[in-house]
Design a protein around this motif. Sequence first.
Motif, PDB file in Angstrom:
ATOM      1  N   LEU A 114       3.475  -4.491   1.437  1.00 36.33           N
ATOM      2  CA  LEU A 114       3.844  -3.571   0.362  1.00 36.33           C
ATOM      3  C   LEU A 114       2.884  -2.383   0.286  1.00 36.33           C
ATOM      4  N   ILE A 115       1.608  -2.616   0.583  1.00 33.14           N
ATOM      5  CA  ILE A 115       0.639  -1.510   0.591  1.00 33.14           C
ATOM      6  C   ILE A 115       0.969  -0.537   1.718  1.00 33.14           C
ATOM      7  N   VAL A 116       1.263  -1.079   2.901  1.00 33.95           N
ATOM      8  CA  VAL A 116       1.647  -0.226   4.029  1.00 33.95           C
ATOM      9  C   VAL A 116       2.902   0.574   3.680  1.00 33.95           C
ATOM     10  N   MET A 117       3.892  -0.083   3.080  1.00 30.49           N
ATOM     11  CA  MET A 117       5.131   0.586   2.704  1.00 30.49           C
ATOM     12  C   MET A 117       4.876   1.686   1.667  1.00 30.49           C
ATOM     13  N   THR A 118       4.010   1.407   0.696  1.00 25.67           N
ATOM     14  CA  THR A 118       3.700   2.395  -0.342  1.00 25.67           C
ATOM     15  C   THR A 118       3.020   3.621   0.251  1.00 25.67           C
TER      16      THR A 118
END
Length: 229
Positions: free
Chosen positions: A48-52
């Motif tokens: 989710l951090i990578v996606m954000t």
Amino acid sequence: MSSVLQGLTKSLAMTVLSEIGDKTFFAAAILAMRHPRRLVLFGCLSSLIVMTVLSALVGWAAPNLISRKWTHHITTLLFFGFGLWSLWDGFTEEGEAEELAEVEAKLGADWKADTETTKKNNKEDDDLKKLKRPFLSQFFSPIFLKAFSITFFGEWGDKSQIATIGLAADENPFGVVLGGIIGQALCTTAAVLGGKSLASQISEKIVALSGGVLFIVFGIQSFLSTVDS
């Protein structure tokens, strides 16, 4: 500093209201019931951090490809569109049961396949098993990779990802990333620690309606604000 704070608060509120009861929320909850919570949390949250960050980078780059005025108008329309979408989901009140059933069916099939594979592999020699393992799993736990991939592809093209792109195009990208990461950390931790029971106690209708109202408010604010050409 105020622009960073504004981007952070908007992103945080949007992320929390978008992710509670989402597919990735249920996926994290179900995975945590079957695997070590630490690995599931690390895998889901990393994804989710990578996606954000990726979404914020796209939003930050958008004004350099399209005029600032157009990206502002597109973002305004996205806010109104997602607001109406969330309100519709809230009034129809079918989202949670369908999402939970879909995720459980998908993970149930994967779990069965993994169990059969494990039984088969247990009969093989340890050295042969090591050679047959995918390259990445030599360095990362298969559970981490599973949680990461399920979350990443489940979130790709989702409403919250597109909204993050739009928000980063209109607000301070650093604030959007920071708020998104904090929101994702809160939601993923809640999911891993007991998301399924938590989701059953929270009204999906209230969450969807609150998210819809929030998007509409963002849209009105964006519509009324001025933008430099």
